[in-house]
Design an enzyme around this catalytic site. Structure first.
Site, PDB file in Angstrom:
ATOM      1  N   ASP A 143      63.465   6.662  94.839  1.00  0.00           N
ATOM      2  CA  ASP A 143      64.681   6.122  94.252  1.00  0.00           C
ATOM      3  C   ASP A 143      64.864   4.499  95.156  1.00  0.00           C
ATOM      4  O   ASP A 143      64.637   4.527  96.415  1.00  0.00           O
ATOM      5  CB  ASP A 143      65.949   6.823  94.638  1.00  0.00           C
ATOM      6  CG  ASP A 143      67.305   6.102  93.805  1.00  0.00           C
ATOM      7  OD1 ASP A 143      67.012   5.295  93.075  1.00  0.00           O
ATOM      8  OD2 ASP A 143      68.034   7.058  93.693  1.00  0.00           O
ATOM      9  N   SER A 173      74.599   8.562  90.670  1.00  0.00           N
ATOM     10  CA  SER A 173      74.354   6.967  90.571  1.00  0.00           C
ATOM     11  C   SER A 173      75.755   6.199  90.832  1.00  0.00           C
ATOM     12  O   SER A 173      76.353   6.741  91.663  1.00  0.00           O
ATOM     13  CB  SER A 173      73.524   6.746  89.299  1.00  0.00           C
ATOM     14  OG  SER A 173      73.234   5.426  89.005  1.00  0.00           O
ATOM     15  N   HIS A 207      64.865   8.363  90.827  1.00  0.00           N
ATOM     16  CA  HIS A 207      66.504   8.441  90.511  1.00  0.00           C
ATOM     17  C   HIS A 207      66.885   9.282  89.431  1.00  0.00           C
ATOM     18  O   HIS A 207      66.046   9.262  88.330  1.00  0.00           O
ATOM     19  CB  HIS A 207      66.826   6.899  90.273  1.00  0.00           C
ATOM     20  CG  HIS A 207      68.347   6.497  90.039  1.00  0.00           C
ATOM     21  ND1 HIS A 207      68.971   6.984  91.236  1.00  0.00           N
ATOM     22  CD2 HIS A 207      69.139   6.232  89.327  1.00  0.00           C
ATOM     23  CE1 HIS A 207      70.555   6.433  90.847  1.00  0.00           C
ATOM     24  NE2 HIS A 207      70.281   5.950  89.650  1.00  0.00           N
TER      25      HIS A 207
END
Length: 311
Positions: free
Chosen positions: A251, A164, A283
């Site tokens: 995502d 991320s 995600h």
């Protein structure tokens, strides 16, 4: 201050995080602590180190339990995700996540505890990440304060990884290393897992975009070169020869990973970039379902990426 203004929310990302406009912060993720242990646990041993006493910059170091005296292993420096405002190497989620590749790939890992926004707004997280990387590199000649790195780190086989916003940090560290150098270290590759990037066309309504604006109040927006690779003059000088990018089908930042892939591939950078997509996943699914088939496949791919061309 009246109770109404003190309870006004500045950013909310439930069930993980809430920040109020009066400066109060509630973190519901990454606040638990798994104690380090030099005794083998799940194939690894761990210790915590203070990198900069004055700022509190710290890290957790992992080594395989099977390591032998004097054995040198590849080094993975890891940057956790969490939008610059949550997450920790010491929490169960990231502790367990790092223990897996250490045991699987037989490596030394350093998981960095950079300081978090809003108490420490960006660029502090980037600067802490660079200081930590330089601290790791400072052990290359058998010197430095940490015995595990002096004794077991192979500084000719160094890798960076992160998920991320941690994936974004990885890019920025590799780009900085390409420009400024990292004495004594051969940075072979970087791995960006579901990374956050942006572009000028970004509307800015997704959680990740709001997180960036919250964590970096001085940013110019989505043309900021730290998050927009098309605006980063360092892109063609990323200081490694291999890049691995993971994305997922569901995502909301999937297209940002693709954007980074295409922009890096056509930048003039001379390395090899690969992108891998997990169909039907969201995600950072691998952090919360580490034993599912696709999370195990991600771990295998990362391990083989580190082991590639091992000499």
């Amino acid at each position: 201050m009246d109770s109404g203004s003190s309870s006004e929310v500045a950013l909310e990302f439930l069930p993980y995080f809430r920040a109020y406009k009066d400066g109060r912060v509630e973190r519901f993720f990454g606040t638990d602590v798994v104690p380090p242990s030099i005794d083998s646990h799940g194939g690894t041993a761990t210790k915590d180190v203070q990198i900069v006493q004055e700022t509190g910059l710290a890290a957790r170091i992992f080594i395989p339990s099977t390591i032998e005296l004097g054995q040198k292993l590849p080094v993975l420096v890891y940057y956790h995700g969490g939008g610059f405002y949550m997450g920790s190497p010491f929490c169960a989620t990231y502790h367990n996540h790092l223990a897996s590749p250490v045991a699987e790939a037989n490596i030394v890992a350093v998981s960095v505890a950079y300081r978090l926004a809003p108490e420490h707004p960006v660029p502090i997280g980037y600067e802490d990440s660079w200081v930590a990387l330089r601290w790791v590199a400072s052990h290359f000649a058998g010197e430095g304060s940490e015995a595990w790195l002096r004794e077991h780190a192979n500084f000719q086989r160094v890798f960076l990884a992160g998920d991320s916003m941690g994936g974004n940090i990885v890019h920025n560290m590799a780009a900085r290393a390409g420009v400024e150098g990292l004495p004594g270290v051969r940075l072979l590759g970087i791995c960006l897992v579901h990374p956050y990037f942006a572009r000028k066309e970004t509307v800015g309504t997704c959680v990740a975009d709001r997180s960036w604006l919250f964590s970096c109040p001085t940013t110019s927006g989505f043309d900021d070169p730290r998050i927009n690779p098309a605006e980063d003059s360092r892109l063609s000088r990323v200081g490694c020869s291999r890049v691995l990018i993971f994305i997922t089908e569901k995502d909301e930042t999937r297209d940002r990973g693709l954007f980074y892939y295409e922009t890096l591939r056509t930048s003039g950078w001379g390395g090899v970039v690969e992108i891998v997509e997990a169909k039907g996943e969201e995600h950072v699914f691998h952090l919360f379902r580490p034993n599912c088939e696709k999370a195990l496949a991600l771990l295998k791919k990362l391990s083989s990426f580190i082991d590639q061309d091992n000499a």
